[in-house]
Design a protein around this motif. Structure first.
Motif, PDB file in Angstrom:
ATOM      1  N   ALA A 272     -22.587  30.741 -49.956  1.00 15.07           N
ATOM      2  CA  ALA A 272     -23.925  30.451 -49.433  1.00 15.07           C
ATOM      3  C   ALA A 272     -25.011  31.303 -50.077  1.00 15.07           C
ATOM      4  O   ALA A 272     -26.198  31.057 -49.860  1.00 15.07           O
ATOM      5  CB  ALA A 272     -23.948  30.665 -47.923  1.00 15.07           C
ATOM      6  N   ALA A 273     -24.612  32.280 -50.879  1.00 13.72           N
ATOM      7  CA  ALA A 273     -25.587  33.198 -51.472  1.00 13.72           C
ATOM      8  C   ALA A 273     -26.348  32.525 -52.602  1.00 13.72           C
ATOM      9  O   ALA A 273     -25.921  31.500 -53.164  1.00 13.72           O
ATOM     10  CB  ALA A 273     -24.870  34.436 -51.995  1.00 13.72           C
ATOM     11  N   ASP A 274     -27.471  33.129 -52.969  1.00 13.13           N
ATOM     12  CA  ASP A 274     -28.316  32.581 -54.035  1.00 13.13           C
ATOM     13  C   ASP A 274     -27.906  33.131 -55.402  1.00 13.13           C
ATOM     14  O   ASP A 274     -28.738  33.397 -56.263  1.00 13.13           O
ATOM     15  CB  ASP A 274     -29.792  32.899 -53.759  1.00 13.13           C
ATOM     16  N   VAL A 275     -26.611  33.300 -55.605  1.00 13.86           N
ATOM     17  CA  VAL A 275     -26.092  33.749 -56.892  1.00 13.86           C
ATOM     18  C   VAL A 275     -24.795  32.994 -57.168  1.00 13.86           C
ATOM     19  O   VAL A 275     -24.017  32.723 -56.248  1.00 13.86           O
ATOM     20  CB  VAL A 275     -25.853  35.282 -56.891  1.00 13.86           C
ATOM     21  N   ASP A 276     -24.592  32.616 -58.410  1.00 13.62           N
ATOM     22  CA  ASP A 276     -23.393  31.871 -58.792  1.00 13.62           C
ATOM     23  C   ASP A 276     -22.327  32.849 -59.267  1.00 13.62           C
ATOM     24  O   ASP A 276     -22.619  33.806 -59.997  1.00 13.62           O
ATOM     25  CB  ASP A 276     -23.728  30.883 -59.915  1.00 13.62           C
ATOM     26  N   VAL A 277     -21.090  32.623 -58.868  1.00 14.21           N
ATOM     27  CA  VAL A 277     -19.976  33.461 -59.313  1.00 14.21           C
ATOM     28  C   VAL A 277     -18.686  32.674 -59.131  1.00 14.21           C
ATOM     29  O   VAL A 277     -18.573  31.829 -58.237  1.00 14.21           O
ATOM     30  CB  VAL A 277     -19.931  34.792 -58.520  1.00 14.21           C
ATOM     31  N   VAL A 278     -17.716  32.912 -59.996  1.00 16.35           N
ATOM     32  CA  VAL A 278     -16.401  32.281 -59.903  1.00 16.35           C
ATOM     33  C   VAL A 278     -15.558  33.073 -58.904  1.00 16.35           C
ATOM     34  O   VAL A 278     -15.426  34.295 -59.009  1.00 16.35           O
ATOM     35  CB  VAL A 278     -15.705  32.248 -61.276  1.00 16.35           C
ATOM     36  N   LEU A 279     -14.969  32.365 -57.942  1.00 15.17           N
ATOM     37  CA  LEU A 279     -14.160  33.007 -56.906  1.00 15.17           C
ATOM     38  C   LEU A 279     -12.695  33.066 -57.327  1.00 15.17           C
ATOM     39  O   LEU A 279     -12.091  32.053 -57.704  1.00 15.17           O
ATOM     40  CB  LEU A 279     -14.270  32.244 -55.593  1.00 15.17           C
TER      41      LEU A 279
END
Length: 298
Positions: free
Chosen positions: A74-81
């Motif tokens: 939900a955060a305003d940053v993209d990242v691979v989980l």
């Protein structure tokens, strides 16, 4: 030499580090916040464990994973989980003369489906598979337990889910099993491998051992390499020099410098600064998705 590298941040781990640093995230909200800060600092991938919020000990409660993952997404940053699937293979024997029954304090053994319950529910882009059994941590009777049958079942299930396994290699013999998984079609291309060094009774963090492991990798593998403790940051340039990518984070090391406790974001910032000073381009999450052929999520 790898001139285009990505950074993974291992956010909290499962080890007994909470008493040694108040900066180690414990609750799902703290873990998510720390992962988001690491992503903003330049980590393309965040590797996520969860802990029991009451005790701080490592755990595998799907509800804790769910809260952390939902907050990150939900955060305003993209990242691979990248979610761990290493929990549920903890065996603590009862002692030198009475190894059985196992010591219930620390033993946590679960089947393949249970170990992957959070992965099945949350469908991260990556999850880890620890590719062997080994004595783990100095002293005591703790064995990190991952049998070939268990790992094959987990690899098959992860493949069915469309999740990319990150194959955790703690010693040279684990690479034998990696090659078997690939030979048997249980790992899709490109294989993603993490070379883990410096852990007691596993591969030491000397250059000769690292090169031996790199020389045994599958030809098309994408790999990272790291060490624990004070060797974590020196392994940032070393990893790219031998052709790999980078992992830092509070799972493996608590300090930015002697006596100076670190946050995950600070460790990522330092790693990015080292790489950029080497003229290495640091990849973002979308470039990593393309590099690893990760499956798109809805």
């Amino acid at each position: 030499m790898n001139w285009e590298a990505f950074v993974t941040c291992a956010v909290t781990g499962a080890g007994e580090t909470v008493s040694r640093s108040e900066l180690v995230p414990v609750t799902p909200a703290q873990i998510a916040d720390s992962a988001i800060e690491a992503a903003r600092a330049g980590a393309a991938i965040v590797h996520v464990h969860v802990r029991d919020p009451e005790t701080g000990r490592g755990g595998r409660d799907p509800a804790h994973f769910r809260e952390a993952v939902e907050r990150i997404r939900a955060a305003d940053v993209d990242v691979v989980l990248n979610l761990t699937a290493g929990m549920g293979g903890d065996l603590v024997l009862g002692g030198e003369e009475t190894p059985l029954p196992p010591d219930p304090d620390g033993t946590d053994m679960a089947g393949a489906e249970e170990r992957l319950a959070h992965v099945t529910e949350l469908l991260p882009e990556i999850c880890t598979l620890d590719c062997g059994t080994m004595n783990f941590a100095a002293g005591g009777d703790y064995v990190m337990t991952n049998t070939p049958g268990m790992l094959r079942a987990m690899a098959r299930r992860v493949q069915e889910l469309g999740v990319r396994p990150e194959l955790e290699v703690f010693d040279t013999g684990h690479l034998v099993f990696v090659h078997e998984l690939i030979r048997d079609g249980l790992v899709d291309d490109p294989p993603l491998i993490q070379l883990c060094t410096g852990i007691p009774y596993g591969a030491p963090d000397d250059l000769g051992t690292l090169l031996a492991m790199v020389n045994r990798l599958p030809a098309d593998a994408v790999f990272s390499a790291f060490s624990i403790g004070r060797m974590q940051l020196p392994f940032v340039p070393l990893a790219v020099l031998v052709g790999g990518n980078v992992r830092v984070g509070l799972e493996d090391n608590l300090y930015l410098s002697r006596g100076r406790l670190a946050t995950n974001a600070e460790l990522v910032e330092r790693a990015v600064a080292i790489l950029e000073r080497m003229n290495v381009r640091v990849l973002g999450p979308d470039e990593v998705r393309e590099k690893l052929a990760l499956r798109a999520r809805d």
